[in-house]
Design a protein around this motif. Structure first.
Motif, PDB file in Angstrom:
ATOM      1  N   VAL A  41      37.647  37.078  38.984  1.00  8.34           N
ATOM      2  CA  VAL A  41      38.923  36.678  39.573  1.00  8.34           C
ATOM      3  C   VAL A  41      38.907  35.183  39.895  1.00  8.34           C
ATOM      4  N   GLU A  60      40.637  45.738  40.050  1.00 12.94           N
ATOM      5  CA  GLU A  60      41.465  44.978  40.981  1.00 12.94           C
ATOM      6  C   GLU A  60      41.199  45.497  42.377  1.00 12.94           C
ATOM      7  N   GLY A  78      45.606  36.385  31.368  1.00 13.00           N
ATOM      8  CA  GLY A  78      44.873  35.332  32.055  1.00 13.00           C
ATOM      9  C   GLY A  78      44.722  34.090  31.190  1.00 13.00           C
ATOM     10  N   SER A  85      43.176  37.148  36.888  1.00 12.33           N
ATOM     11  CA  SER A  85      43.627  37.809  38.125  1.00 12.33           C
ATOM     12  C   SER A  85      42.892  39.112  38.392  1.00 12.33           C
TER      13      SER A  85
END
Length: 609
Positions: A41, A60, A78, A85
């Protein structure tokens, strides 16, 4: 590169021979150990990955949201956005192709379908419906207009502005281009000067502080209209081999659309809707945001986003929309002393396309329902109709006094629904149990629902009467024969999926939730809690949720097709238009519905209800 690269896998199956050669000449092979983080991330991605061997988990907040198998690819979103992310971890030893960002960007610029497919693959489609869709169906740019995307600010300079001052604008405004006014009298045409033009000027050794920008500018602007569709803008960029277009509105430039912003729009469109809602100053402003929600639903569906995720997102967007509308209509005093709530599929987060509005208002016991309150409720119902949410045929709306009461009166009314179970009372009770607060004092709603749960304790006769509604749509029993006999010339190939299965699932689970005092609203959350307390077999519960989501997916797909042809959303599907896989999955899902209904009959002893 090995010749084994699979050009039959999406999104590479749309590449021509030259584009395939570009991939062959650019791709490398990477190796990752089990448990190794491939992308983290916040990192800046440099490659698109296509696993050859092994599996990759996408996490996530520590939770797995997707798994990438051989021939899948990640992280295109991304790569375009410039920042990762999610976290991507090798769940076992992984051997992967890696394709450099510059190559991916070049493929996107020359092949619009590749760009659309790349984004579609990033949002995993329903596993059961992993069929290749046509270019029209998956092209997530097909509905959005240019005006909906992010437009960069334009900067206009005079013809004789020197290059040094233009460079200052590039630096101060963080832009890569300026528009230049012509020096011809009565000529209102604009030219464009970009960083590429600046590079040429530097290589030609022009003095920056004395060379005017005008003669070095290109006066053949590539433009699009604000009302044009995004796919048209992308096609123009490809046709002219440019990475930006000037956006015009009524003959005036209003912004610059960059290719990277056009594609990033796919990943960020939901936030644009939220911004539109929060910044709205009038109900008319909100009407535009409501229209964008429908466009977003179609875009997400075509990107392969799971229907449950779409439903959850739409629930939140609708809640924001309704809350904002209520804040523009109701006084601050009324907002503090009441609870505005939605019900039914909207309350469960399972209403996706706009159908009947189901809402109500609970007012504090010491707050008077004055003509001003009534007027606010009337305005709210009218506003939602303007936003595209039709009036409820049963008048389950805040402009109906039966759904606009004090906490005390609402509690008594709900008690009546439960203890005097007429068909209308049971319907009202079922809808209310799915209620979800969207504005005001949510404790008012919670108090009414808590009283309902207290009354439902150990009353098996009441629960049986309530659950018996699953038999309401037995007129749909002919669905199985229609599925088996498809292929002939039949005029009755349409079925209503709510009647055929959705209602039996949602109401059956709702009945079990009421019996066991489960406060969750969504069907999937209710099933999870029922499984945890051993009130439904785990395999049956999981199959019920999977079947519900498949039925919702097919219903959504049909509804979008109806909207695109100017028809009202009917809630029906045309069986003759289903693929073989979809038809088989529908049979399996409705077989699950039959087994679930049999389970409910035995559990609630419905033969005595």
């Amino acid at each position: 590169m090995p010749n084994a690269f699979n050009f039959q896998a999406s999104p590479f199956d749309c590449l021509n021979t030259q584009e395939q050669d570009l991939v062959r000449n650019s791709v490398d092979i990477a190796y990752f150990k089990e448990g190794e983080t491939i992308l983290d991330v916040g990192s800046t991605p440099t490659h698109l990955f296509i696993p050859i061997k092994g599996y990759v988990q996408q996490l996530e907040n520590g939770e797995e949201v997707a798994t990438y198998d051989p021939d899948d690819c990640f992280d295109g979103r991304g790569l375009i956005a410039g920042k990762v992310s999610s976290q991507f971890i090798a769940s076992e030893e992984v051997v992967s192709y890696q394709l450099a960002k510059s190559t991916v960007t070049e493929l996107i610029s020359t092949n619009a379908t590749f760009g659309a497919l790349l984004f579609a693959d990033l949002s995993k489609k329903l596993n059961a419906l992993a069929e290749r869709r046509s270019q029209y169906e998956i092209n997530s740019l097909s509905l959005a207009q240019v005006s909906e995307a992010f437009l960069r600010e334009i900067h206009i300079v005079e013809f004789d502005t020197n290059l040094f001052d233009v460079v200052r604008i590039f630096n101060d405004k963080r832009t890569n281009n300026v528009l230049v006014r012509s020096n011809v009298v009565d000529n209102k045409e604009l030219g464009i000067f970009t960083t590429t033009s600046l590079q040429r000027a530097i290589l030609a050794k022009y003095p920056l502080d004395s060379t005017p920008v005008g003669p070095l500018s290109n006066y053949k602007l590539i433009t699009v209209e604000a009302k044009d569709h995004l796919y048209e803008a992308l096609a123009i960029m490809i046709r002219h081999s440019v990475h930006r277009v000037i956006v015009m509105n009524e003959g005036q430039p209003i912004g610059t659309l960059e290719q990277v912003d056009l594609l990033s729009f796919i990943a960020n469109s939901s936030s644009l809707v939220v911004q539109g809602i929060l910044s709205a100053k009038t109900l008319e402003d909100l009407k535009e945001a409501a229209n964008q929600i429908t466009n977003l639903i179609t875009l997400l569906h075509r990107n392969g986003t799971k229907v449950a995720m779409i439903g959850r997102l739409v629930q939140e967007l609708n809640a924001k929309l309704f809350e904002k509308a209520w804040s523009l209509i109701a006084s601050s005093d009324l907002q503090k002393n009441s609870c505005l709530f939605v019900m039914g599929s909207e309350g469960r987060g399972e209403q996706i396309l706009k159908t009947d509005q189901d809402n109500g208002l609970i007012v504090a016991n010491d707050y008077q329902i004055t003509p001003e309150v009534v007027s606010a409720c009337d305005q709210f119902s009218a506003a939602l109709i303007q936003f595209g949410y039709p009036e409820c045929p049963g008048k389950i709306m805040v402009n109906n006094p039966a759904w606009r009461m004090s906490e005390k009166d609402f509690t008594e009314t709900a008690k009546h629904w439960l203890l005097q179970p007429t068909p209308d009372s049971l319907m009202n009770l079922a809808i209310f149990l799915d209620s979800h607060a969207i504005s005001g004092n949510s404790l008012l709603l919670e108090n009414v629902k808590q009283n309902l749960f207290n009354l439902a304790t150990d009353n098996q006769f009441l629960m049986a009467r309530f659950a018996a509604a699953i038999e309401s749509f037995n007129s749909e029993v002919g669905w199985w024969n229609r599925l088996l006999t498809l292929g002939g010339d039949h005029s009755d190939n349409r079925i209503n999926l709510k009647k055929a299965g959705i209602f039996a699932i949602t109401h059956g689970i709702r009945s079990l939730a009421l019996e066991n005092h489960i406060r969750a609203n969504s069907t999937a959350e209710r099933v999870r809690e029922l499984i945890q307390i051993h009130k439904i077999p785990q395999d049956l519960g999981n199959e019920v949720v999977e079947s519900l989501h498949l039925l919702m997916e097919l219903r959504l797909k049909s509804g979008i097709a109806e909207l695109e042809t100017g028809k009202a959303v009917s809630g029906e599907i045309d069986l003759s238009r289903l693929s073989t896989l979809e038809r088989d999955l529908l049979k399996d899902s409705l077989s699950v519905v039959k087994r679930f209904k049999q389970y409910l009959r035995q559990h609630f002893h419905l033969e005595f209800a």
